[in-house]
Motif scaffolding. Structure first.
Motif: not given
Length: 299
Positions: A14-17, A24-37
């Motif tokens: 991921l990248r935001t510029d 920059n008014e954009d935001s990005v997210l990546s997260m791993r949940l406890a179940n691996g999803s």
């Protein structure tokens, strides 16, 4: 930046510029949940630098909290809307949001606004999400073409976003079964506003390293004249060995079209009429065959 691989086989980059903007008014997210999803998202804030930044970050924080508690993707987007609406306090503040939840090979996508989700396959791309803009609504209603009213000054105006009202309608797509060698791209209009689908498709055919691929896409949007913030998230499943043909390629034929492989309709708009008609048709055929068999017996 690159995250992964994850426990269910996805690589994430991921990248935001800020691009041509001062902030920059954009935001990005990546997260791993406890179940691996895995949960990924792109939010494009509106309302000026300070308010837009707050809106996009507030939305992703609420999305993350709800998904961590085990909520559905649609509910998490609704929670994000409520959080932005409360934070706005009557100020002109809002954000788009496109998010995806990957469980094993299956991906569910939700969106509000005009940030997009694309499915990437070795044989082409397919836009999954539907823009909530006057231009897209006119196109889908047959009220304007590429050179018609949809190119006017209000064409890109959003018809739906997070934060404007206490409740919002969320489009949900999937779950979509993804094969190895395929990917999912989430991006703000800073990307797709200057890169036509054909250029995104060309980029998608040489992904290589996900981190470099995302950086190349963002740089391409900026060099192509994007006047907005530029953000992208790539989910990618490594391709199988060359000895194993890709399952999509195996389905290729004279009338094969990679664009039919993706669920396009929002969940709430699905109708059961088609299935009911097929069931009734099958029952009718059984009745006819039974009548024919009885006629032969009576002879």
């Amino acid at each position: 930046m690159t995250v992964g691989p994850t426990t269910n086989g996805w690589h994430v980059a991921l990248r935001t510029d800020a691009g041509a903007r001062d902030g920059n008014e954009d935001s990005v997210l990546s997260m791993r949940l406890a179940n691996g999803s895995l949960v990924v998202a792109v939010a494009d804030g509106m309302g000026g630098l300070e308010l837009g930044d707050v809106a996009s970050r507030t939305a992703l924080e609420a999305l993350r909290n709800e998904m961590t508690r085990g909520g559905s993707l649609a509910d998490a987007v609704r929670k994000a809307n409520a959080a932005v609406h409360e934070r706005a306090g009557g100020r002109p503040m809002g954000t788009t949001l496109v998010a995806a939840h990957a469980v094993g090979h299956r991906v569910t996508v939700a969106n509000v606004g005009d940030s997009r989700a694309y499915r990437l396959t070795p044989l082409g791309i397919r836009r999954i999400s539907i823009d909530h803009t006057h231009a897209e609504e006119a196109r889908r209603a047959g009220g304007g073409g590429a050179e018609g009213i949809v190119t006017g000054r209000w064409s890109a105006t959003l018809t739906r976003s997070l934060g404007g009202r206490p409740e919002v309608e969320v489009d949900v797509f999937g779950p979509i079964e993804m094969d190895d060698g395929e990917g999912l791209l989430l991006c703000s209009d800073g990307v797709h506003g200057v890169l036509a689908d054909g250029r995104i498709e060309s980029w998608s055919q040489s992904l290589g390293d996900p981190d470099r691929a995302v950086s190349a896409l963002v740089d391409l949007a900026i060099s192509s004249g994007s006047e907005d913030n530029v953000s992208a998230v790539l989910l990618h499943r490594p391709a199988r060995s060359a000895a194993e043909p890709h399952p999509v390629a195996a389905r290729r034929g004279p009338a094969w079209d990679p664009r039919v492989l993706v669920e396009r309709s929002p969940v709430q708009s699905r109708k059961s009429g088609g299935r009911r008609a097929r069931v009734l048709g099958a029952l009718g055929l059984v009745a006819i065959l039974a009548a024919v068999a009885t006629w032969f017996v009576m002879r």
